[in-house]
Design an enzyme around this catalytic site. Structure first.
Site, PDB file in Angstrom:
ATOM      1  CD  GLU A  40      -4.922 -64.992  16.712  1.00 49.65           C
ATOM      2  OE1 GLU A  40      -4.756 -66.213  16.546  1.00 49.65           O
ATOM      3  OE2 GLU A  40      -4.133 -64.144  16.289  1.00 49.65           O
ATOM      4  CB  CYS A  56      -3.606 -64.910  10.179  1.00 48.80           C
ATOM      5  SG  CYS A  56      -5.034 -65.987  10.389  1.00 48.80           S
TER       6      CYS A  56
END
Ligand code: THU
Length: 144
Positions: free
Chosen positions: A64, A96
């Site tokens: 990401e 995360c």
């Protein structure tokens, strides 16, 4: 095994980009390959990302974040429209906490995050469900 989610064609397109990026994952340490695709508002391009691990472990970059940083390098910062994350897990793999904080920097209120595996998209959740209280030091109007 999670059920597949039916999504609109634009999200399917982003899923394909994330799957392709996942193939480029450099993850010889964890063997946990992740791919991402991020769409930014007012920008048709889908930014791909994959995790890039490092012998130091701490130098590892998640999929990401790779996608977000790539977009900033190419066109500067801007608000996120939606995110697709792909991992080889039966159940949805969420971003995360560090990636959520990075996304928060470019978050225009809220946006959907789709979690997927090789079989398809499994779940959609909103950013704010993951991070309802974010850490911010820049006040409204202070962002560059
Ligand atoms: N990883 C991601 O790429 N995205 C996440 O949101 C979760 C974790 C990567 C980091 C590391 O390379 C591997 O997955 C195992 O933690």
């Amino acid at each position: 095994m999670s059920e597949k989610l039916k999504v609109e064609p634009a999200i399917e397109e982003a899923y394909k980009v994330a799957l392709k990026a996942q193939k480029n994952s450099y993850s010889p340490y964890s063997h946990f390959a992740v791919g991402a695709a991020i769409k930014f508002k007012g920008d048709d391009k889908l930014y791909p990302g994959c995790n890039v691990e490092n012998a130091s472990y701490g130098g590892t970059n998640c999929a990401e974040r790779t996608a977000v940083f790539s977009r900033v390098a190419e066109k500067g910062y801007g608000p996120i429209d939606y995110v697709v994350v792909v991992a080889n897990t039966d159940n949805p793999t969420p971003p995360c906490a560090l990636c959520l904080q990075i996304m928060n920097e470019f978050c225009d209120k809220d946006f959907p995050i789709y979690m997927a595996n090789g079989a398809g998209i499994l779940k959609r959740m909103n950013f704010k469900e993951f991070l309802p209280y974010s850490f911010d030091t820049l006040k409204e109007g202070q962002k560059p």
